[in-house]
Design an enzyme around this catalytic site. Structure first.
Site, PDB file in Angstrom:
ATOM      1  N   LYS A  85      -7.828   3.161   1.272  1.00  0.00           N
ATOM      2  CA  LYS A  85      -7.846   3.570  -0.132  1.00  0.00           C
ATOM      3  C   LYS A  85      -8.575   2.552  -1.016  1.00  0.00           C
ATOM      4  CE  LYS A  85      -4.386   2.977  -2.935  1.00  0.00           C
ATOM      5  NZ  LYS A  85      -3.393   2.987  -4.011  1.00  0.00           N
ATOM      6  N   LYS A 121       1.304 -10.476   4.361  1.00  0.00           N
ATOM      7  CA  LYS A 121       1.525 -11.311   5.554  1.00  0.00           C
ATOM      8  C   LYS A 121       0.213 -11.928   6.017  1.00  0.00           C
ATOM      9  CE  LYS A 121       5.452 -10.171   8.414  1.00  0.00           C
ATOM     10  NZ  LYS A 121       5.875  -9.360   9.553  1.00  0.00           N
ATOM     11  N   LYS A 126      -7.277  -1.646  -6.695  1.00  0.00           N
ATOM     12  CA  LYS A 126      -7.581  -2.729  -7.637  1.00  0.00           C
ATOM     13  C   LYS A 126      -7.581  -4.086  -6.950  1.00  0.00           C
ATOM     14  CE  LYS A 126      -4.484  -0.879 -11.116  1.00  0.00           C
ATOM     15  NZ  LYS A 126      -3.327  -0.463 -10.305  1.00  0.00           N
TER      16      LYS A 126
END
Ligand code: AQP
Length: 340
Positions: A200, A120, A203
């Site tokens: 966290k 978003k 990637k």
């Protein structure tokens, strides 16, 4: 029984360059698990389609990921390595499990909420696949009557959902599915971003300085660790406290995971040293470790025909194993099957 030993299933989506988080959270455990379990190591390429808008080079990413599986010690003579889209039973079971899953339970998935928020913020549309992703993950796991799923902490909720779906199905049709247990280590199950240690390491992070990629070159690794966020406690002291010292605690978890040393042992060794010296120790250990891993990776990566052979053989084995579960389910559901 479709295997003679307890079954262990683990997967990574080839949605970009693998990170130190992927390695520490899951891959570092894989090699030693091969003797005790029937191990299935899956490259979850269908999952990677949920972020297709990022325009990653999926073909390349799949073979990169496979090479890393081998480099971290997975032996194709002991374990099965396969690519998810090569085993169509995953997609077939996915649809069936969709019929036994609830919209409201998917809405509760934290990973979905986090990824949706990120999308978003970047004005991207959220695909239905991102919402349904945990059901495909449930299908991956349940197809093989999996007992154990080594995952990072972020995926624990998805394994719990898998158990709920399996339980729901079993209560209607008998004991069809084995209920899987997540395997999550106390340390290293959630490696955090280097500059923002409350989130966290991922990637897809837009800030590449937050992430150590397994293919980062050594000077870059050293720089990223040196710039990692710590804290301003005076006098500076190295100890583990995830709330008060998330940056230092994250570096401690990284060091402990790659050196295989207990955090308490490390803390004794690090007593009295400055943050800068501590970072040098982490950077040095990590560089040596990743240098070796990259060397092994490069050896496998240059032989594409070998990689494809492994994926092909893995797919054949998985098709045979998973077909048994799927046929049983079709029977129970009243679907007509004409194959044996
Ligand atoms: N930072 C992490 N610390 C510990 N474990 C982690 N894992 C991922 N990041 C960390 C674990 O790696 C396995 C494979 O994850 P995945 O790539 O399939 O999905 P993910 O969790 O969505 O990984 P990323 O890196 O965050 O990918 P993107 O950015 O594409 O979404 C899982 O067991 C996961 O827990």
């Amino acid at each position: 029984m479709i295997f003679s030993k307890p079954v262990l299933f683990s997967a990574i989506q080839p949605s970009g360059n693998l990170t130190l988080g992927n390695y520490i959270g899951t891959m570092r455990h894989w090699s030693k698990m091969q003797d005790d379990y029937e191990c299935l190591y899956c490259i979850a390429d269908l999952h990677a389609l949920t972020v297709q808008e990022n325009k990653i080079n999926l073909k390349k990413s799949i073979l990169d990921t496979l090479s890393f599986y081998l480099a971290c010690g997975v032996d194709p003579n002991k374990s099965i390595i396969f690519i998810q889209s090569h085993v169509c039973q995953h997609s077939q079971l996915n649809w069936i499990l969709n019929c036994f899953s609830q919209f409201s339970e998917l809405l509760r998935m934290t990973q979905f909420k986090i990824k949706r928020k990120i999308e978003k913020n970047c004005a991207k549309r959220t695909s239905a696949a991102l919402f349904n992703y945990p059901i495909l993950m449930a299908a991956d796991i349940l197809l093989y009557q999996t007992n154990f799923v080594p995952v990072g902490r972020d995926q624990k909720q998805h394994v719990e959902l898998t158990r709920n779906i399996a339980n729901r199905f079993n209560s209607l049709y008998g004991n069809i599915f084995t209920l899987p247990e997540p395997l999550i280590t106390q340390y290293g199950s959630k490696i955090m971003s280097l500059l923002e240690p409350h989130k966290k390491m991922s990637k897809s992070d837009v800030n590449k300085n937050n992430v150590i990629f397994l293919l980062d070159d050594i000077p870059n690794i050293v720089l990223k660790i040196r710039h990692a966020f710590t804290d301003s406690e005076m006098p500076s002291k190295i100890y583990y406290d995830i709330e008060k010292k998330p940056g230092i605690s994250n570096l401690l978890e990284i060091l402990s995971s790659i050196t295989n040393k207990d955090i308490n042992v490390l803390l004794k060794e690090l007593e009295g040293i400055m943050y800068s010296e501590f970072k040098n120790i982490v950077a040095d250990s990590l560089s040596k470790f990743l240098f070796k891993l990259q060397k092994s990776y490069n050896n496998y990566r240059c032989d594409e025909s070998y990689l494809k052979k492994i994926a092909y053989e893995g797919a054949i084995k998985c098709q045979l194993k998973s077909e048994k579960t799927l046929k049983n389910i079709h029977d129970k559901l009243g679907l007509i099957t004409f194959f044996k």
